[in-house]
Design a protein around this motif. Structure first.
Motif, PDB file in Angstrom:
ATOM      1  N   TYR A   1       0.841  -1.193   0.000  1.00  0.00           N
ATOM      2  CA  TYR A   1       0.000   0.000   0.000  1.00  0.00           C
ATOM      3  C   TYR A   1       0.879   1.247   0.000  1.00  0.00           C
ATOM      4  N   GLY A   2       0.312   2.344  -0.461  1.00  0.00           N
ATOM      5  CA  GLY A   2       1.053   3.604  -0.513  1.00  0.00           C
ATOM      6  C   GLY A   2       0.430   4.528  -1.522  1.00  0.00           C
ATOM      7  N   GLY A   3       1.280   5.299  -2.198  1.00  0.00           N
ATOM      8  CA  GLY A   3       0.755   6.250  -3.154  1.00  0.00           C
ATOM      9  C   GLY A   3       1.836   6.829  -4.040  1.00  0.00           C
ATOM     10  N   VAL A   4       1.394   7.705  -4.926  1.00  0.00           N
ATOM     11  CA  VAL A   4       2.269   8.367  -5.891  1.00  0.00           C
ATOM     12  C   VAL A   4       2.169   9.867  -5.653  1.00  0.00           C
ATOM     13  N   THR A   5       3.281  10.564  -5.837  1.00  0.00           N
ATOM     14  CA  THR A   5       3.273  12.010  -5.668  1.00  0.00           C
ATOM     15  C   THR A   5       2.213  12.638  -6.574  1.00  0.00           C
ATOM     16  N   THR A   6       1.556  13.662  -6.065  1.00  0.00           N
ATOM     17  CA  THR A   6       0.559  14.384  -6.860  1.00  0.00           C
ATOM     18  C   THR A   6       0.967  15.844  -7.040  1.00  0.00           C
TER      19      THR A   6
ATOM     20  N   ASN B   1       4.771  18.659  -7.042  1.00  0.00           N
ATOM     21  CA  ASN B   1       6.224  18.720  -7.202  1.00  0.00           C
ATOM     22  C   ASN B   1       6.975  18.346  -5.940  1.00  0.00           C
ATOM     23  N   GLY B   2       6.474  18.776  -4.778  1.00  0.00           N
ATOM     24  CA  GLY B   2       7.226  18.583  -3.554  1.00  0.00           C
ATOM     25  C   GLY B   2       8.540  19.337  -3.661  1.00  0.00           C
ATOM     26  N   SER B   3       9.564  18.814  -3.008  1.00  0.00           N
ATOM     27  CA  SER B   3      10.883  19.430  -3.078  1.00  0.00           C
ATOM     28  C   SER B   3      11.928  18.326  -3.068  1.00  0.00           C
ATOM     29  N   GLY B   4      13.169  18.707  -3.230  1.00  0.00           N
ATOM     30  CA  GLY B   4      14.254  17.732  -3.165  1.00  0.00           C
ATOM     31  C   GLY B   4      14.425  17.158  -1.778  1.00  0.00           C
ATOM     32  N   GLY B   5      13.765  17.773  -0.785  1.00  0.00           N
ATOM     33  CA  GLY B   5      13.867  17.297   0.593  1.00  0.00           C
ATOM     34  C   GLY B   5      12.582  16.752   1.167  1.00  0.00           C
ATOM     35  N   GLN B   6      11.452  16.928   0.489  1.00  0.00           N
ATOM     36  CA  GLN B   6      10.178  16.432   1.026  1.00  0.00           C
ATOM     37  C   GLN B   6       9.220  16.066  -0.091  1.00  0.00           C
ATOM     38  N   GLN B   7       8.561  14.919   0.079  1.00  0.00           N
ATOM     39  CA  GLN B   7       7.535  14.471  -0.852  1.00  0.00           C
ATOM     40  C   GLN B   7       6.359  13.904  -0.062  1.00  0.00           C
ATOM     41  N   ASP B   8       5.149  14.170  -0.567  1.00  0.00           N
ATOM     42  CA  ASP B   8       3.922  13.636   0.023  1.00  0.00           C
ATOM     43  C   ASP B   8       3.370  12.551  -0.890  1.00  0.00           C
ATOM     44  N   PHE B   9       2.866  11.480  -0.262  1.00  0.00           N
ATOM     45  CA  PHE B   9       2.327  10.344  -1.001  1.00  0.00           C
ATOM     46  C   PHE B   9       0.930  10.022  -0.465  1.00  0.00           C
ATOM     47  N   PRO B  10      -0.116  10.625  -1.043  1.00  0.00           N
ATOM     48  CA  PRO B  10      -1.475  10.304  -0.607  1.00  0.00           C
ATOM     49  C   PRO B  10      -1.863   8.899  -1.065  1.00  0.00           C
ATOM     50  N   ALA B  11      -2.673   8.233  -0.259  1.00  0.00           N
ATOM     51  CA  ALA B  11      -3.138   6.892  -0.612  1.00  0.00           C
ATOM     52  C   ALA B  11      -3.765   6.898  -1.996  1.00  0.00           C
ATOM     53  N   ASP B  12      -3.337   5.968  -2.848  1.00  0.00           N
ATOM     54  CA  ASP B  12      -3.876   5.883  -4.202  1.00  0.00           C
ATOM     55  C   ASP B  12      -5.103   4.963  -4.220  1.00  0.00           C
ATOM     56  N   ALA B  13      -5.738   4.859  -5.382  1.00  0.00           N
ATOM     57  CA  ALA B  13      -6.984   4.085  -5.508  1.00  0.00           C
ATOM     58  C   ALA B  13      -6.783   2.619  -5.128  1.00  0.00           C
ATOM     59  N   LYS B  14      -5.674   2.024  -5.546  1.00  0.00           N
ATOM     60  CA  LYS B  14      -5.378   0.630  -5.215  1.00  0.00           C
ATOM     61  C   LYS B  14      -5.273   0.448  -3.695  1.00  0.00           C
TER      62      LYS B  14
ATOM     63  N   VAL C   1     -10.860   3.700   7.792  1.00  0.00           N
ATOM     64  CA  VAL C   1     -10.347   4.931   8.379  1.00  0.00           C
ATOM     65  C   VAL C   1      -9.024   5.350   7.737  1.00  0.00           C
ATOM     66  N   SER C   2      -8.324   4.418   7.118  1.00  0.00           N
ATOM     67  CA  SER C   2      -7.001   4.698   6.547  1.00  0.00           C
ATOM     68  C   SER C   2      -7.034   5.203   5.102  1.00  0.00           C
ATOM     69  N   VAL C   3      -8.204   5.269   4.480  1.00  0.00           N
ATOM     70  CA  VAL C   3      -8.257   5.655   3.063  1.00  0.00           C
ATOM     71  C   VAL C   3      -7.778   7.085   2.825  1.00  0.00           C
ATOM     72  N   SER C   4      -7.755   7.913   3.867  1.00  0.00           N
ATOM     73  CA  SER C   4      -7.273   9.292   3.702  1.00  0.00           C
ATOM     74  C   SER C   4      -5.810   9.453   4.131  1.00  0.00           C
ATOM     75  N   ASN C   5      -5.097   8.349   4.293  1.00  0.00           N
ATOM     76  CA  ASN C   5      -3.685   8.418   4.686  1.00  0.00           C
ATOM     77  C   ASN C   5      -2.861   9.229   3.689  1.00  0.00           C
ATOM     78  N   VAL C   6      -1.956  10.012   4.235  1.00  0.00           N
ATOM     79  CA  VAL C   6      -0.918  10.680   3.450  1.00  0.00           C
ATOM     80  C   VAL C   6       0.401  10.397   4.160  1.00  0.00           C
ATOM     81  N   TRP C   7       1.343   9.815   3.422  1.00  0.00           N
ATOM     82  CA  TRP C   7       2.671   9.560   3.965  1.00  0.00           C
ATOM     83  C   TRP C   7       3.590  10.659   3.478  1.00  0.00           C
ATOM     84  N   THR C   8       4.313  11.267   4.396  1.00  0.00           N
ATOM     85  CA  THR C   8       5.265  12.322   4.059  1.00  0.00           C
ATOM     86  C   THR C   8       6.652  11.833   4.442  1.00  0.00           C
ATOM     87  N   VAL C   9       7.545  11.882   3.475  1.00  0.00           N
ATOM     88  CA  VAL C   9       8.923  11.456   3.705  1.00  0.00           C
ATOM     89  C   VAL C   9       9.808  12.665   3.446  1.00  0.00           C
TER      90      VAL C   9
END
Length: 192
Positions: free
Chosen positions: A113-118, A120-133, A145-153
Motif C-alpha cells: 500500500y502507498g501512493g504516488v506524488t501528486t 512537485n514537492g521538493s528535493g527534501g520532502q515528498q507527500d504520497f497520498p493513498a492511491d486508488a489501489k 479509516v485509513s483511506v485518507s492516509n498521506v505519507w510524508t517522507v
C-alpha cells in the motif's frame, strides 16, 4: 533543502521559477540513493495514539537495495523485520509503498500500500497520498479509516530522514538520525 531553480533575467526584473517536478523528484531520489548501504537509528517523535508496536523498541532504517529506479529500505522495529519501504521512480513522479511480510516471508494481507506524488514537492520532502489501489485494499480489509492516509517522507542530507503518517485524527512520525549509523541489520522478512 536542495532546490534547483531557473533564474531568468529580463531587463531589470529577475524571475525565479520554481524547480520542475522532474527536478525535485530526481533530487529527492538522489538524496536517498546517496545513503545506500547505510543503516541508521530512529525514534518516534510524534504519535497521538501511542502505538504499542513501537514503544520502547529500537528502530533502524536500512537503505539496503538501490537501483537507478528503485530503493528498498527495510525498517526494523525491535525483532520485527516485517516492513520494507519502497521508493520508486514512475512516469508520473515518485511512488512510495509499504511491503509487509510475515516471518515466514509470505506477504501480509495488507501489503504494497502507498501512493504516488501528486505535486512537485521538493528535493527534501515528498507527500504520497493513498492511491486508488491502496484505498480499495484498506476497505477490503476493514481499514476504512485509513483511506485518507498521506505519507510524508523528508530527507535533509547528512542530518535526518523522517517518515510520517497523517490523516484526520492520526499523526505518527519517526525521525532517523543520519549521524547515528549502526551495523547493518538482518534482511527483512521475505528478502535476501
Amino acid at each position: 533543502m536542495i532546490l534547483k531553480k531557473i533564474v531568468v533575467c529580463i531587463g531589470l526584473l529577475t524571475f525565479v521559477a520554481p524547480a520542475s517536478a522532474e527536478t525535485t523528484h530526481d533530487t529527492f531520489f538522489e538524496n536517498f540513493s546517496s545513503l545506500c548501504g547505510q543503516a541508521v537509528i530512529g525514534a518516534v517523535v510524534k504519535d497521538n495514539r501511542s502505538d504499542a508496536r513501537f514503544a520502547g523498541k529500537k528502530i533502524i532504517l536500512h537503505v539496503r537495495d538501490c537501483s537507478p529506479s528503485e530503493i528498498r529500505m527495510p525498517m526494523h522495529v525491535g525483532d520485527d523485520h516485517s516492513r520494507t519501504f519502497i521508493l520508486r521512480k514512475v512516469e508520473s513522479g515518485l511512488e512510495f509503498r509499504h511491503d509487509h511480510r510475515h516471518e515466514d516471508g509470505k506477504p501480509d494481507d495488507v501489503t504494497l500500500y502507498g501512493g504516488v506524488t501528486t505535486a512537485n514537492g521538493s528535493g527534501g520532502q515528498q507527500d504520497f497520498p493513498a492511491d486508488a489501489k491502496t484505498k480499495a485494499l484498506f476497505v477490503e480489509n476493514g481499514l476504512d479509516v485509513s483511506v485518507s492516509n498521506v505519507w510524508t517522507v523528508t530527507i535533509t542530507p547528512e542530518t535526518a530522514v523522517t517518515y510520517a503518517l497523517n490523516r484526520p485524527g492520526r499523526e505518527f512520525k519517526i525521525k532517523f538520525d543520519l549521524n547515528k549509523t549502526v551495523d547493518n541489520p538482518p534482511a527483512a522478512w521475505g528478502h535476501r
